[in-house]
Design a protein around this motif. Structure first.
Motif, PDB file in Angstrom:
ATOM      1  N   ASN A  83      51.871  46.269  60.585  1.00 24.07           N
ATOM      2  CA  ASN A  83      50.668  47.005  60.177  1.00 24.07           C
ATOM      3  C   ASN A  83      49.405  46.153  60.169  1.00 24.07           C
ATOM      4  O   ASN A  83      48.314  46.666  60.440  1.00 24.07           O
ATOM      5  N   PHE A  84      49.553  44.853  59.831  1.00 19.13           N
ATOM      6  CA  PHE A  84      48.356  44.041  59.639  1.00 19.13           C
ATOM      7  C   PHE A  84      48.230  42.890  60.631  1.00 19.13           C
ATOM      8  O   PHE A  84      47.121  42.427  60.887  1.00 19.13           O
ATOM      9  N   HIS A  86      49.480  43.445  63.615  1.00 20.52           N
ATOM     10  CA  HIS A  86      49.468  44.250  64.839  1.00 20.52           C
ATOM     11  C   HIS A  86      50.550  43.812  65.826  1.00 20.52           C
ATOM     12  O   HIS A  86      50.368  43.878  67.043  1.00 20.52           O
ATOM     13  N   THR A 237      43.767  48.014  54.101  1.00 21.59           N
ATOM     14  CA  THR A 237      42.780  48.225  55.168  1.00 21.59           C
ATOM     15  C   THR A 237      41.376  48.414  54.606  1.00 21.59           C
ATOM     16  O   THR A 237      40.391  48.103  55.258  1.00 21.59           O
ATOM     17  N   GLU A 238      41.290  48.939  53.381  1.00 25.56           N
ATOM     18  CA  GLU A 238      39.990  49.125  52.738  1.00 25.56           C
ATOM     19  C   GLU A 238      39.576  47.876  51.968  1.00 25.56           C
ATOM     20  O   GLU A 238      38.392  47.522  51.920  1.00 25.56           O
ATOM     21  N   ASN A 241      37.665  45.273  53.927  1.00 27.45           N
ATOM     22  CA  ASN A 241      36.593  45.844  54.754  1.00 27.45           C
ATOM     23  C   ASN A 241      35.270  45.606  54.037  1.00 27.45           C
ATOM     24  O   ASN A 241      35.049  46.113  52.931  1.00 27.45           O
ATOM     25  N   TRP A 407      50.717  45.078  50.728  1.00 27.73           N
ATOM     26  CA  TRP A 407      51.041  44.556  52.051  1.00 27.73           C
ATOM     27  C   TRP A 407      52.378  45.086  52.561  1.00 27.73           C
ATOM     28  O   TRP A 407      52.588  45.169  53.779  1.00 27.73           O
TER      29      TRP A 407
END
Length: 506
Positions: A83-84, A86, A237-238, A241, A407
């Protein structure tokens, strides 16, 4: 089929059996909590080991068990990598398999040593010691990885009574010994003397565990501390950011303002404020003023920039007093720092740019709270008993951990971590306050019981009270030394019996 062909097929089947036993190993841990499976599965593995005369084959059996255990037990790491970082699922799964391949070396070595130097029932006698010593080594070498250690399966049951005396490795030793005694009874089932001796040994072991668990080494000190634990439920993900930072800070400030008036300590999870303290001096000043007016202490997870270095840290706000800090000392390799940075740095930064830039903290390991001392840990530090003991050594009257398991998504990682935290409470006989971003946020009693918790993946505040405890357990004072001495004596006994057996045969 000829006898030779049958013998050729037997060992691959035994390897498969060991792999399956290992694959079932995580079921003995949280969230499944089938604690008795630890005994059953070790019984099966030890049977395979004592009926194998070649050390290399015994090592292969241990390796198969360990590989199966870690592939299934820490498969949640692949969620982060996919997920992080990729990574393709295949590549992420390959990384988990690589970690499992490393961790499997330790059980393989334990079974190799047992088969190489010991025979028959003496091998069975020494297997529990070598098995747990391999786990102890795995938790220390190359920064350590203590996951899926046998003792944690007994956190909430009677064999966990040894925790305050010998730590979770002593508990694991008792668990493995339980399996070995059962196997000894089975192997010598025709002997009434062995049956009597084995049952007596099991009853004695169980009785000692219950008696050990009833002894209290710590005692209440001061009044109960009223705490409010904020679970922000901020997606990863937020969280990182830049455009969302203002919203995140506002989100937590609103939760702070809504805590009950009688709360004395407010805790925010790891990196709840995803900015350096130098970037938000105005907000920190406002929180200091609010803290002074409302007589509340705040402990906030926030990265610290100091002296040209960056730390994963917890910041304490206590009115207008100078800010106090706890800097995380035991960092996650390939996440918070990169081993061999010149060699591996470019590869890691290709998948996760910016990671691996934290520095190692260096105490103090407690933060003062209303006349008490919070023994601080951040994230997986709480999985390492030696890290928790540092705060206890500085006089901690309760444990406090801040984490972020977002995570790992909807996996078993958070439950496994909470079980290890509960064992830390039982080892030290001190309450544990755990605040996490997405859960499991909880209060744990000094005997390791989960008193109350928030559901995962919700925004909320857990309000409660903990009774600080003064004093030290034997484990808190001496750590693993008593367990290591006991194990050493056990091995010396086995070596003496082996020498006597060899002499009598000659």
């Amino acid at each position: 089929m000829t006898q030779a062909a049958a013998r050729t097929l037997v060992f691959p089947l035994r390897l498969l059996a060991a792999l399956i036993l290992g694959g079932l190993w995580p079921l003995a841990f949280a969230p499944f909590n089938a604690w008795y499976l630890a005994i059953v599965l070790l019984f099966g593995l030890f049977w395979l080991a004592v009926t194998t005369e070649r050390p290399r084959r015994a090592a292969a059996l241990g390796y198969a068990f360990g590989f199966g255990a870690f592939c299934s037990g820490v498969s949640w790491i692949s969620i982060t990598l996919h997920n992080f970082a990729h990574m393709d699922w295949v590549l992420a799964g390959g990384a988990v398999a690589l970690l499992a391949a490393y961790c499997a070396i330790y059980p393989a070595l334990a079974l190799w040593l047992a088969t190489r130097f010991f025979r028959d029932n003496i091998r069975l006698l020494v297997l529990p010691v070598l098995w747990i010593f391999a786990e102890w080594s795995r938790a220390r070498l190359f920064t350590g990885f203590p996951w899926l250690a046998t003792g944690y399966t007994q956190t909430h049951v009677f064999l966990g009574g040894f925790a305050s005396w010998l730590g979770q490795y002593g508990v694991g030793l008792a668990t493995a010994a339980f399996a070995a005694i059962l196997l000894w009874i089975l192997r010598e089932s025709r002997s009434r003397q062995v049956l009597l001796g084995g049952v007596s040994a099991l009853l004695l072991l169980s009785g000692l565990a219950l008696a050990a668990g009833s002894v209290r080494f710590t005692h209440p000190t001061g009044q109960k501390l009223r705490v409010s634990l904020l679970q922000g439920d901020i997606p990863i993900t937020e969280k990182w950011n830049n455009a969302a930072i203002g919203h995140i800070l506002h989100h937590y400030v609103q939760l702070i303002l809504q805590v009950p008036k009688n709360s004395q300590l407010i805790v925010l999870p790891e990196t709840a404020f995803p900015v350096f303290q130098t970037e938000i001096p105005g907000l920190i000043s406002q929180l200091q003023e609010w803290s002074a007016q409302n007589h509340k202490t705040l402990i906030i997870g926030i990265p610290e920039a100091a002296g040209g270095k960056y730390y994963n840290a917890a910041m304490e706000i206590d009115g207008h007093a100078p800010l106090r800090w706890y800097q995380k000392e035991h960092l996650v390799p390939f996440g918070e720092y990169i081993p061999l940075p010149q060699l591996l740095g470019p590869l890691v930064h290709h998948f996760l740019p910016g990671l691996g830039s934290f520095s190692f903290g260096h105490g103090p390991y407690v933060l003062p709270v209303d006349g008490q001392k919070a023994g601080m840990t951040i994230c997986y530090e709480e999985s390492f008993s030696r890290d928790v003991r540092k705060g206890v050594g500085e006089g901690a009257t309760f444990l406090l951990n801040i984490s972020d398991y977002a995570w790992y998504g909807h996996s078993i990682a958070a439950a496994q971590s909470m079980q290890m935290a509960a064992m830390q409470s039982r080892q030290q006989q001190k309450p544990d306050v755990r605040d996490t971003n997405t859960g499991i946020t909880t209060l744990i009693s000094p005997d390791g019981q989960i008193r109350t918790q928030l559901p995962q993946f919700v925004t909320g505040t857990l309000n409660g009270a903990v009774q600080p405890m003064a004093g030290e357990t034997p484990y808190g004072r001496w750590g693993s030394l008593p367990y290591l001495l006991l194990s050493g004596l056990w091995v010396l006994l086995a070596l003496g019996l082996t020498r006597r057996q060899s002499s009598s045969r000659q």
